[in-house]
Motif scaffolding. Structure first.
Motif, short mmCIF file in Angstrom:
data_model
loop_
_atom_site.label_atom_id
_atom_site.label_comp_id
_atom_site.label_asym_id
_atom_site.label_seq_id
_atom_site.Cartn_x
_atom_site.Cartn_y
_atom_site.Cartn_z
N GLY A 1 -2.46 9.50 -4.31
CA GLY A 1 -3.34 10.66 -4.23
C GLY A 1 -4.41 10.54 -3.17
N ARG A 2 -4.62 9.34 -2.62
CA ARG A 2 -5.62 9.13 -1.57
C ARG A 2 -4.97 8.76 -0.24
N MET B 1 11.72 11.10 3.89
CA MET B 1 11.85 11.94 2.71
C MET B 1 11.34 11.23 1.46
N TYR B 2 11.47 9.92 1.41
CA TYR B 2 11.08 9.15 0.23
C TYR B 2 9.94 8.21 0.58
N THR B 3 8.96 8.17 -0.34
CA THR B 3 7.82 7.27 -0.16
C THR B 3 7.46 6.63 -1.48
N TYR B 4 6.69 5.59 -1.38
CA TYR B 4 6.16 4.91 -2.57
C TYR B 4 4.70 4.56 -2.32
N GLN B 5 3.86 4.79 -3.32
CA GLN B 5 2.48 4.32 -3.31
C GLN B 5 2.14 3.76 -4.68
N PRO B 6 1.46 2.65 -4.75
CA PRO B 6 0.99 2.15 -6.04
C PRO B 6 -0.14 3.04 -6.57
N THR C 1 8.82 0.96 -8.02
CA THR C 1 7.92 -0.09 -8.48
C THR C 1 7.36 -0.95 -7.36
N GLY C 2 7.87 -0.82 -6.16
CA GLY C 2 7.33 -1.64 -5.09
C GLY C 2 8.17 -1.65 -3.84
N CYS C 3 7.66 -2.40 -2.85
CA CYS C 3 8.30 -2.55 -1.55
C CYS C 3 8.76 -4.00 -1.42
N TYR C 4 9.92 -4.23 -0.85
CA TYR C 4 10.52 -5.55 -0.91
C TYR C 4 11.00 -6.05 0.45
N VAL D 1 0.83 -1.20 0.00
CA VAL D 1 0.00 0.00 0.00
C VAL D 1 0.87 1.25 0.00
N SER D 2 1.94 1.21 0.77
CA SER D 2 2.81 2.38 0.83
C SER D 2 4.07 2.03 1.61
N CYS D 3 5.18 2.69 1.26
CA CYS D 3 6.43 2.46 1.97
C CYS D 3 7.12 3.80 2.19
N ILE D 4 7.97 3.83 3.22
CA ILE D 4 8.62 5.08 3.58
C ILE D 4 10.05 4.83 4.02
#
Length: 123
Positions: free
Chosen positions: A66-67, A56-61, A105-108, A48-51
């Motif tokens: 935006g939500r 400072m850096y995040t990832y969302q699919p 592209t994702g969280c691992y 869903v999300s990673c930080i």
């Protein structure tokens, strides 16, 4: 070994908001990448999300971009997931976990996992 406990789930109406918390004990989170994941009945777990440790850096699919917003307060050993504009398809059990890394592209590499908190979006 870090222990993670999620909270903040519950029932929300479509279009509503919830804020999930992931509190750590046994170790500090400040040097770790952290991810939020979810799993609905009969479906595979998805990120869903990673930080990053600094936040400072995040990832969302795209499904939540935006939500959903991930943030962290290292002084409180806590990572948050703010979920806005909730949809019925967001219904799932949400988990936080320590991860090895993430990129665009994702969280691992999930390591330590919490027990999860249930989110149900329904009118």
């Amino acid at each position: 070994q870090v222990r993670l406990v999620e909270s903040g789930g519950g029932l929300a109406q479509p279009g509503g908001s919830l804020r999930l918390s992931c509190v750590a004990s046994g170790s500090t989170l400040g040097h770790l990448d952290i991810g939020w994941f979810r799993q609905a009945p009969g479906k595979e777990r998805e990120e869903v999300s990673c930080i990053s440790p600094s936040g400072m850096y995040t990832y969302q699919p795209d499904s939540v971009k935006g939500r959903f917003t991930i943030s962290r307060d290292n002084a409180k050993n806590t990572v948050y997931l703010r979920m806005n504009s909730l949809k019925p398809e967001d219904t799932a059990r949400y988990f936080c976990a320590t991860i090895l890394s993430f990129d665009t592209t994702g969280c691992y590499g999930g390591g330590n996992w919490g027990q999860g908190t249930q989110v149900t979006v329904s009118s």
